[in-house]
Design a protein around this motif. Structure first.
Motif, mmCIF file in Angstrom:
data_model
loop_
_atom_site.group_PDB
_atom_site.id
_atom_site.type_symbol
_atom_site.label_atom_id
_atom_site.label_comp_id
_atom_site.label_asym_id
_atom_site.label_seq_id
_atom_site.Cartn_x
_atom_site.Cartn_y
_atom_site.Cartn_z
ATOM 1 N N LYS A 89 10.929 -9.530 -3.111
ATOM 2 C CA LYS A 89 9.876 -8.377 -3.793
ATOM 3 C C LYS A 89 9.112 -8.819 -4.898
ATOM 4 O O LYS A 89 8.943 -8.432 -5.913
ATOM 5 C CB LYS A 89 10.963 -7.402 -4.076
ATOM 6 C CG LYS A 89 11.332 -6.557 -2.996
ATOM 7 C CD LYS A 89 12.335 -5.172 -3.491
ATOM 8 C CE LYS A 89 13.732 -5.551 -3.956
ATOM 9 N NZ LYS A 89 14.430 -4.370 -4.500
ATOM 10 N N ASP A 134 7.394 -3.283 1.447
ATOM 11 C CA ASP A 134 6.777 -2.414 2.281
ATOM 12 C C ASP A 134 5.649 -2.976 2.729
ATOM 13 O O ASP A 134 4.413 -2.765 2.160
ATOM 14 C CB ASP A 134 6.331 -0.976 1.704
ATOM 15 C CG ASP A 134 5.913 -0.173 2.904
ATOM 16 O OD1 ASP A 134 5.687 1.356 2.359
ATOM 17 O OD2 ASP A 134 5.598 -0.627 3.863
ATOM 18 N N LYS A 165 2.461 -0.951 4.275
ATOM 19 C CA LYS A 165 1.934 -0.066 2.980
ATOM 20 C C LYS A 165 0.774 -1.256 2.553
ATOM 21 O O LYS A 165 -0.621 -0.670 2.367
ATOM 22 C CB LYS A 165 2.796 0.472 1.996
ATOM 23 C CG LYS A 165 1.928 0.866 0.720
ATOM 24 C CD LYS A 165 0.740 1.941 1.155
ATOM 25 C CE LYS A 165 1.374 3.327 1.323
ATOM 26 N NZ LYS A 165 0.497 4.453 1.406
ATOM 27 N N VAL A 166 1.084 -2.517 2.280
ATOM 28 C CA VAL A 166 0.128 -3.375 1.549
ATOM 29 C C VAL A 166 -0.841 -3.554 2.557
ATOM 30 O O VAL A 166 -1.977 -3.603 2.092
ATOM 31 C CB VAL A 166 0.897 -4.699 1.256
ATOM 32 C CG1 VAL A 166 0.177 -5.596 0.358
ATOM 33 C CG2 VAL A 166 1.943 -4.324 0.337
ATOM 34 N N GLU A 219 0.036 1.826 -5.361
ATOM 35 C CA GLU A 219 0.412 1.844 -4.149
ATOM 36 C C GLU A 219 0.929 0.228 -3.817
ATOM 37 O O GLU A 219 1.866 0.028 -3.205
ATOM 38 C CB GLU A 219 -0.368 2.195 -3.070
ATOM 39 C CG GLU A 219 -0.706 3.867 -3.104
ATOM 40 C CD GLU A 219 -1.735 4.281 -2.385
ATOM 41 O OE1 GLU A 219 -1.962 3.771 -1.189
ATOM 42 O OE2 GLU A 219 -2.077 5.436 -2.580
ATOM 43 N N ILE A 220 0.159 -0.599 -4.153
ATOM 44 C CA ILE A 220 0.501 -1.896 -3.673
ATOM 45 C C ILE A 220 1.574 -2.576 -4.556
ATOM 46 O O ILE A 220 2.847 -3.104 -4.034
ATOM 47 C CB ILE A 220 -0.551 -2.875 -3.739
ATOM 48 C CG1 ILE A 220 -1.550 -2.332 -2.565
ATOM 49 C CG2 ILE A 220 -0.148 -4.393 -3.339
ATOM 50 C CD1 ILE A 220 -2.747 -3.295 -2.515
ATOM 51 N N ASN A 237 4.008 -0.967 -5.998
ATOM 52 C CA ASN A 237 5.293 -0.181 -5.728
ATOM 53 C C ASN A 237 5.799 -0.715 -4.326
ATOM 54 O O ASN A 237 6.892 -0.893 -3.862
ATOM 55 C CB ASN A 237 5.036 1.273 -5.649
ATOM 56 C CG ASN A 237 5.016 1.909 -6.942
ATOM 57 O OD1 ASN A 237 5.417 1.148 -7.967
ATOM 58 N ND2 ASN A 237 4.479 3.057 -7.237
ATOM 59 N N GLY A 238 4.683 -1.037 -3.349
ATOM 60 C CA GLY A 238 4.920 -1.498 -1.988
ATOM 61 C C GLY A 238 5.627 -2.748 -2.024
ATOM 62 O O GLY A 238 6.363 -3.148 -1.132
#
Lengths: 784, 131
Positions: free
Chosen positions: A53, A285, A288-289, A611-612, A614-615
């Protein structure tokens, strides 16, 4: 002026599948000889572990005094408090240096870090390396960031950061080898020093096989001879271009990181990764990225050519804009525009830069602002006659050219090329030379005092001669001092008694000992703060508020400016914690950005980053959470400044050239504007102003502008949670999550007590009856 | 859609069609419309690792082993026909294999030769070069 080009011109890129012929000078690197001369001094074999991650979860510690190499685990606490990138660097330095540590102390650390998001490929601008050290210019920590392939490859090889302490006996190359899972310290007498050769040579040498793909998996950090003889040393970070078949360079420009590299007798730091693809950064994720990245690629595709045109001309488009708004520094920031400036507007470089090539300095950057000129013949110096690829010029280098009255694109390229290969920061070098040129004009410097150099504005030959002599280690007194930068030259000139100290101090554009970057701030109080109220010195990475302030008048009051000088440095710092470039945030804007609540913040793109983040990391933060990450790192760095002796109001001093007219010539050049300010801002009746002697007008303006800056500092310190003297308060640090950092909190309290005893915890502005300081409760932080 | 299913069998080893197919059929106002790669080759110049090439017969192909999943080609494709399937960062595209033509029960599809010179203008304008 026309921005057109003939589409037939660009078909000279040749065979699109396999690259094209740059016409560059071919070098025979004799890799066998390099191998034969290579000796391993120390080696550390480590267990290969995948990235999880976004984190490698360990850092690398190297001591060149003891030839010691070890790994240090990254804790969850460290990630929570410091996030990564510059934050990690600040933590590692706090743990390993002392407040008396200086740039050339053996215990000074040169730190290079990745951030958790860096190394992903799906979104533009995801490949930055962050670097930090104690700076020769400022005596405090300076941080810098650049593209190129180093930090992602270092992370994929196994480490979130590398810190190098001590000094080698003889020149070494440090290798972080993801092919063999080894870290090595090697000597190599035939290893090049100057970067345009070193990057190429070491890329070929360390490529695991003779293929473009293998060469693309090597990254080289290097400096050059200029870095050995000045405080302006930069780090060059390489990225191999498989179409041009050259190693290109991005710069960690500010603060003398290259000077420290060479002081430690390191010629280069090499990172190579065995393999990488779109998932090596191990996002939680990936879908999503990729989804957000594709959306943004399409925005660039559709909008960039009508916005900033980054894909075609990079940051070079700013020259014409700054000139138009009277913000382009000319003749050492005396003026904001020049009749000859159009000679270096971006269309001139349009014909010189090779187009239709993916120019991103990390994979996946479709903003690709890193333009390069191929097949350029070097005009001067030790490499005269060589044909090379020159990375740039970017806006800052063009701004320096304007500052030095260098109105010829070919000379700008020459200046750019040699600064890069010699490992010299173009900003510090250009702003420094511009100051020396102004001093020359006044006779404070002259040909004799400059060791034969005729440093007049516009003398391009003298600029290059100065740089070559600097790199050659010329021991003439002027060259020796000049290479240490504006602050040391100011002290030297004053000591020699060669000019008026006030004039010298106010003309030389440095603050905290670091040279200014290339924007005129005379008419933007917010940007004066944007340069003066920074952590490392006057670099524009923290804030760029000129348009918001001057052009759009969006931050009219002190609280407005303070809010902007809180938010934007926090937001812009965030990129450096995560290994990202901030240009994709606002150099392309969504089509509907103007209709959002706060267009200056580009909320649509802030949301992308939420978003990225978190992704990739699997966390669940919102936009405020990203700001909180930055506040922690930002306050920690200010605290380190205080710890090392340069983090208070007195250190946030800025030269008057950045605020207003130092000389009569400057007042006359904008007389209408300044007379109007006396009337409208100072409330002096029009007829009084008309009769007032020039010197008196200048003095009144000077006093007023100085007071404005102090009031701005008052508002900003209060907003940031600092004391009136600019020290981060323990209360603020606790609220940020540093409650268990006892040593840090005790240090800050001690400094605050010292300030109290010295009567320094007072506002700096002179408040009239109808004006209010941020608060009248002078121990306001004790209530937090 | 039989063509989409045939395509996803070739390119993604499943029979989902839809998001896993390079060829896509949409219902327009006056009948069905196809979107698919026309081999313009703009993506070739977008790829930072030279993973996209035009092979001898003219087809533009992606080397999946070389691909580093940046989506530059997906984002810049002027027709949106460089595709990304769910759960993958490696794109896929039409390889002109003709299975969709074979599968169409109405013979509505054909594979035909085109002249590359027709595409130059599209390519260069989308790459950000001014007219």
């Amino acid at each position: 002026m026309s921005n057109k080009c003939q589409s037939t011109e660009v078909t000279t890129i040749g065979d699109r599948d396999t690259g094209f012929e740059t016409g560059n000078t071919k070098h025979d690197w004799n890799l066998e000889k390099l191998e034969a001369g290579r000796k391993t001094i120390a080696e550390y074999e480590y267990e290969s572990k995948p990235v999880v991650k976004g984190y490698a979860n360990r850092t690398l510690f190297i001591d060149l005094d003891k030839n010691e190499i070890k790994e240090i685990p990254v804790t969850e606490d460290m990630k929570q408090k410091f996030t990564g990138g510059r934050g990690f660097g600040l933590k590692l330095l706090w743990d390993s240096i002392k407040p008396e540590t200086r740039w050339d102390s053996p215990e000074n650390g040169l730190v290079l870090t990745a951030g958790p998001m860096g190394g992903s490929t799906q979104y533009p601008g995801f490949g930055k390396t962050l670097s930090l050290t104690v700076s020769p210019s400022t005596d405090i920590i300076c941080d810098s960031n650049a593209g190129g392939y180093f930090a992602p490859y270092m992370k994929f090889a196994g480490f979130d950061a590398v810190q190098i302490h001590g000094k080698a006996k003889d020149d070494v190359v440090v290798v972080i080898d993801g092919e063999e899972n080894k870290v090595k310290i090697e000597t190599g007498p035939d290893v090049e020093v100057n970067s345009h050769l070193a990057a190429e040579q070491l890329t070929h040498f360390y490529a695991v096989e003779d293929s473009e793909a293998a060469r693309q998996r090597v990254a080289v950090v290097s400096a050059g001879k200029g870095a050995e003889h000045s405080y302006w040393g930069c780090l060059n970070i390489s990225f191999y271009d498989p179409r041009r078949k050259v190693a290109r360079l991005k710069q960690h420009g500010r603060g003398g990181l290259g000077t420290v590299l060479r002081d430690k007798k390191v010629k280069a730091i090499v990172a190579r990764t065995k393999h990488f693809d779109g998932l090596t950064n191990a996002p939680l994720d990936a879908d999503k990225v990729a989804e957000v990245g594709t959306k943004y690629h399409r925005e660039i595709r559709d909008l960039d050519k009508d916005q900033c045109n980054m894909r075609t001309v990079g940051t070079g488009h700013l020259v014409e804009i700054m000139d138009d708004y009277d913000l382009l520094p000319t003749e050492n920031y005396r003026f904001g525009s020049h009749p000859k400036a159009n000679k270096i507007y971006s269309p001139h470089f349009y014909r010189i830069w090779t187009q239709v090539i993916p120019d991103g300095c990390w994979y996946g950057c479709t903003m690709q602002c890193a333009k390069a000129a191929d097949g350029q013949k070097v005009m001067t110096g030790p490499y005269k006659g060589q044909v090379v690829t020159i990375d740039g010029p970017e806006y800052e280098t063009l701004g320096c050219a304007a500052n030095m009255s260098m109105w010829d694109p070919r000379w700008v390229l020459e200046f750019n090329f040699y600064c890069d290969t010699y490992g010299l920061d173009t900003i510090s070098t250009g702003t420094g030379i511009a100051f020396y040129m102004e001093m020359y004009e006044y006779g404070i410097l002259n040909k004799e005092r400059c060791g034969g150099l005729e440093l007049c504005f516009g003398n391009n030959d003298a600029v290059m001669e100065f740089i070559h002599r600097l790199a050659a280690g010329d021991n003439h007194e002027f060259i020796q001092v000049a290479g240490k930068g504006i602050r040391r030259v100011k002290d030297w000139l004053i000591e020699k008694g060669w000019g008026d100290p006030q004039l010298i101090n106010d003309c030389g554009m440095e603050s905290k000992g670091l040279e200014y970057s290339e924007y005129v701030t005379k008419e933007s109080l917010a940007m004066q703060g944007g340069y003066g109220l920074t952590l490392k010195g006057p670099q524009h990475d923290e804030a760029w508020l000129i348009f918001m302030d001057m052009v759009n008048n969006q931050i009219p009051t002190f609280p407005d400016k303070a809010e902007a000088l809180w938010y934007f440095p926090m937001w812009r710092t965030w990129f450096g914690l995560n290994g990202l470039c901030k240009l994709p945030w606002n150099d392309v804007e969504p089509a509907d950005n103007a209709e959002t609540d706060d267009p200056a913040k580009v909320p649509g793109h802030v949301q992308n980053y939420v978003e990225i983040f978190n992704g990739i990391t699997g966390q669940n933060v919102d936009a405020d959470g990203l700001i909180a990450q930055s506040e922690r790192a930002y306050n920690w760095q200010r605290a380190l400044n205080v710890w090392m002796g340069r983090g208070r109001r007195a250190d946030d001093w800025i030269p008057y050239r950045s605020m207003g007219p130092v000389t009569e010539m400057e007042y006359f050049s904008r007389q209408e504007r300044y007379d109007k300010q006396l009337v409208e801002k100072l409330g002096i009746p029009q007829d009084e102003v008309e009769c007032m002697p020039l010197q008196e007008k200048m003095q009144k303006l000077y006093d007023w502008k100085q007071d404005q800056y102090q009031k701005l500092a008052d508002a900003v310190y209060h907003r940031r949670g600092w004391t009136p003297n600019g020290v981060p308060t323990p209360q603020k640090m606790k609220a940020l999550g540093f409650g268990d950092e006892a040593e840090m909190l005790a240090m800050l309290q001690q400094k605050i007590d010292e300030d109290e005893a010295a009567g320094l915890n007072e506002w700096g502005g002179k408040y009239q009856e109808d004006e209010e300081p941020p608060t009248t409760d002078m121990k306001y932080w004790e209530k937090w | 859609m039989e063509c989409e299913i045939a395509c996803s069998k070739v390119l993604n080893k499943n029979e989902e069609g839809g998001e896993y197919s390079a060829i896509r059929i949409h219902e327009g106002k006056e009948g069905y419309v196809m979107t698919n790669c026309n081999m313009c080759g703009l993506c070739i110049d977008m790829c930072p690792v030279l993973a996209l090439k035009r092979i001898k017969v003219g087809t533009v192909t992606l080397d999946k082993k070389a691909c580093i999943g940046c989506q530059s080609c997906v984002g810049f494709c002027p027709r949106g026909v460089m595709r990304r399937a769910p759960d993958s960062v490696t794109p896929f595209k039409c390889i002109a294999c003709g299975k969709c033509v074979e599968a169409c029960p109405e013979n509505a599809l054909e594979l035909k030769e085109v002249d590359l010179d027709e595409f130059e203008e599209t390519v260069y304008s989308y790459l950000g070069v001014c007219e």
